[in-house]
Write a protein that holds these residues in place. Structure first.
Motif, mmCIF file in Angstrom:
data_model
loop_
_atom_site.group_PDB
_atom_site.id
_atom_site.type_symbol
_atom_site.label_atom_id
_atom_site.label_comp_id
_atom_site.label_asym_id
_atom_site.label_seq_id
_atom_site.Cartn_x
_atom_site.Cartn_y
_atom_site.Cartn_z
ATOM 1 N N UNK A 1 -13.453 -45.654 26.415
ATOM 2 C CA UNK A 1 -14.721 -45.379 27.092
ATOM 3 C C UNK A 1 -15.537 -44.343 26.330
ATOM 4 N N UNK A 2 -14.893 -43.267 25.908
ATOM 5 C CA UNK A 2 -15.597 -42.228 25.165
ATOM 6 C C UNK A 2 -16.089 -42.744 23.820
ATOM 7 N N UNK A 3 -15.295 -43.634 23.207
ATOM 8 C CA UNK A 3 -15.718 -44.238 21.941
ATOM 9 C C UNK A 3 -16.996 -45.051 22.142
ATOM 10 N N UNK A 4 -17.073 -45.817 23.230
ATOM 11 C CA UNK A 4 -18.263 -46.619 23.493
ATOM 12 C C UNK A 4 -19.482 -45.732 23.761
ATOM 13 N N UNK A 5 -19.297 -44.658 24.519
ATOM 14 C CA UNK A 5 -20.400 -43.747 24.794
ATOM 15 C C UNK A 5 -20.882 -43.070 23.509
ATOM 16 N N UNK A 6 -19.923 -42.659 22.668
ATOM 17 C CA UNK A 6 -20.293 -42.007 21.414
ATOM 18 C C UNK A 6 -21.004 -42.968 20.470
ATOM 19 N N UNK A 7 -20.523 -44.202 20.400
ATOM 20 C CA UNK A 7 -21.156 -45.205 19.545
ATOM 21 C C UNK A 7 -22.595 -45.456 19.981
ATOM 22 N N UNK B 1 -36.193 -41.068 26.301
ATOM 23 C CA UNK B 1 -35.414 -42.059 27.040
ATOM 24 C C UNK B 1 -36.368 -43.028 27.732
ATOM 25 N N UNK B 2 -36.328 -44.328 27.357
ATOM 26 C CA UNK B 2 -37.280 -45.294 27.930
ATOM 27 C C UNK B 2 -36.903 -45.784 29.314
ATOM 28 N N UNK B 3 -35.751 -45.368 29.830
ATOM 29 C CA UNK B 3 -35.285 -45.866 31.123
ATOM 30 C C UNK B 3 -34.090 -46.785 30.961
ATOM 31 N N UNK B 4 -33.596 -47.279 32.072
ATOM 32 C CA UNK B 4 -32.411 -48.138 32.049
ATOM 33 C C UNK B 4 -32.696 -49.434 31.302
ATOM 34 N N UNK B 5 -31.797 -49.859 30.402
ATOM 35 C CA UNK B 5 -31.987 -51.121 29.674
ATOM 36 C C UNK B 5 -32.092 -52.301 30.631
ATOM 37 N N UNK B 6 -32.898 -53.291 30.246
ATOM 38 C CA UNK B 6 -33.065 -54.475 31.095
ATOM 39 C C UNK B 6 -31.809 -55.321 31.130
ATOM 40 N N UNK B 7 -31.041 -55.308 30.033
ATOM 41 C CA UNK B 7 -29.829 -56.123 29.959
ATOM 42 C C UNK B 7 -28.652 -55.239 29.570
ATOM 43 N N UNK B 8 -27.496 -55.512 30.150
ATOM 44 C CA UNK B 8 -26.277 -54.770 29.817
ATOM 45 C C UNK B 8 -25.656 -55.337 28.549
ATOM 46 N N UNK B 9 -25.438 -54.478 27.557
ATOM 47 C CA UNK B 9 -24.776 -54.895 26.329
ATOM 48 C C UNK B 9 -23.274 -54.939 26.498
ATOM 49 N N UNK B 10 -22.597 -55.352 25.423
ATOM 50 C CA UNK B 10 -21.139 -55.469 25.481
ATOM 51 C C UNK B 10 -20.495 -54.130 25.817
ATOM 52 N N UNK B 11 -21.033 -53.026 25.232
ATOM 53 C CA UNK B 11 -20.460 -51.714 25.471
ATOM 54 C C UNK B 11 -20.486 -51.322 26.934
ATOM 55 N N UNK C 1 -5.670 -35.972 43.408
ATOM 56 C CA UNK C 1 -7.084 -36.176 43.650
ATOM 57 C C UNK C 1 -7.792 -36.857 42.500
ATOM 58 N N UNK C 2 -9.108 -36.744 42.498
ATOM 59 C CA UNK C 2 -9.951 -37.460 41.546
ATOM 60 C C UNK C 2 -10.272 -36.594 40.333
ATOM 61 N N UNK C 3 -10.145 -37.179 39.144
ATOM 62 C CA UNK C 3 -10.565 -36.508 37.919
ATOM 63 C C UNK C 3 -11.986 -36.940 37.599
ATOM 64 N N UNK C 4 -12.860 -35.982 37.317
ATOM 65 C CA UNK C 4 -14.260 -36.271 37.015
ATOM 66 C C UNK C 4 -14.602 -35.863 35.590
ATOM 67 N N UNK C 5 -15.317 -36.730 34.902
ATOM 68 C CA UNK C 5 -15.778 -36.444 33.545
ATOM 69 C C UNK C 5 -17.279 -36.652 33.491
ATOM 70 N N UNK C 6 -17.997 -35.643 32.986
ATOM 71 C CA UNK C 6 -19.454 -35.669 32.927
ATOM 72 C C UNK C 6 -19.892 -35.718 31.473
ATOM 73 N N UNK C 7 -20.702 -36.717 31.127
ATOM 74 C CA UNK C 7 -21.249 -36.894 29.780
ATOM 75 C C UNK C 7 -22.759 -36.714 29.863
ATOM 76 N N UNK C 8 -23.299 -35.757 29.111
ATOM 77 C CA UNK C 8 -24.741 -35.493 29.158
ATOM 78 C C UNK C 8 -25.305 -35.388 27.746
#
Length: 241
Positions: free
Chosen positions: A4-10, A50-60, A36-43
């Motif tokens: 997951x982190x690799x995809x976010x970094x890519x 940032x143009x907004x949310x992409x219209x289509x979801x890519x493979x990542x 309990x729940x582990x939380x990870x925040x990526x900012x």
């Protein structure tokens, strides 16, 4: 999580904050004191507008959701706003641990041999249940079996999800990981035996651990599994059923 982190970094390198010299990524994780729940925040910040949310979801993005939601049973919230992509990942307590990690022993290898072409099963429409808790492995197994003509049930990564699928009727065969987020796959294997469904184990544990001991007749394939070896083993299950 590494995947997951690799995809976010890519994504950040190609399109986000890390595509500019001034861009930054902050990663914060906060495990609770006990369970309990582990939380990870990526900012991301200081990158391109940032143009907004992409219209289509890519493979990542599809892979991220498959890993976090489909395999780990967690949640992922993504926001494409200024100052950059923000992503909150939450994982349930049965998918992570802070201590007690141990190495696995070497695995004995299966002796499954390819089925002769004249005896090979016509796989079209035959259903194979795939139970695997690692997302990339599960996707690879699904792709391999479907390319050979099998219909894949799942893949699922939890015992209860596999049992739910079996309530809709028996598959023709099954491929089972031995350890599912710390739980043994035994309940699924016993249910398959009661239905008369042949199955094999695909694992990194010596002899399949307790599951191998409880089901000694089930073939055992060691990870990583060669594609031809896996297909040969599934073919053998169905031919001999």
């Amino acid at each position: 999580m590494s995947l997951s982190l690799h995809e976010l970094a890519t994504n950040a390198v190609k399109h986000g904050a890390l595509s500019s010299a001034a861009g930054q990524v902050e990663v914060i994780w906060s495990p609770p004191e006990v369970g309990g729940t582990l939380c990870l925040w990526w900012q991301e910040s200081d990158g391109p507008a940032v143009p907004g949310e992409p219209e289509h979801s890519g493979f990542g993005t599809v892979l991220l959701r498959q890993v976090i939601e489909g395999q780990l049973g967690g949640t992922i919230d993504m926001h494409w706003d200024d100052p950059g992509l923000a992503c909150l990942i939450s994982l349930p307590d049965d998918t992570w641990q802070a201590s007690g990690v141990s190495e696995t022993a070497a695995l004995r290898q299966s002796s499954a041999q390819p089925v002769p072409p004249s005896e090979r099963t016509e796989a079209s429409g035959q259903r194979v249940l795939v139970v695997e808790d690692e997302a990339l492995t599960a996707l690879a197994l699904q792709s391999l079996l479907e390319s050979a003509g099998y219909a894949v049930l799942g893949p699922v990564g939890r015992v209860e999800d596999a049992l739910d699928l079996l309530r809709s009727g028996p598959p023709d065969a099954a491929v089972l990981d031995v350890n599912l987020f710390g739980a043994t796959v035994d309940p699924v294997a016993f249910a398959l035996e009661a239905m008369g469904v042949p199955f094999l184990f695909c694992t990194g544990y010596q002899g399949g651990g307790t599951a191998g001991a409880h089901h000694p007749k089930a073939p055992m394939l060691g990870k990583p599994v060669n594609a031809n070896t896996l297909l040969a083993a599934v073919d053998n299950l169905i031919v001999r059923a």
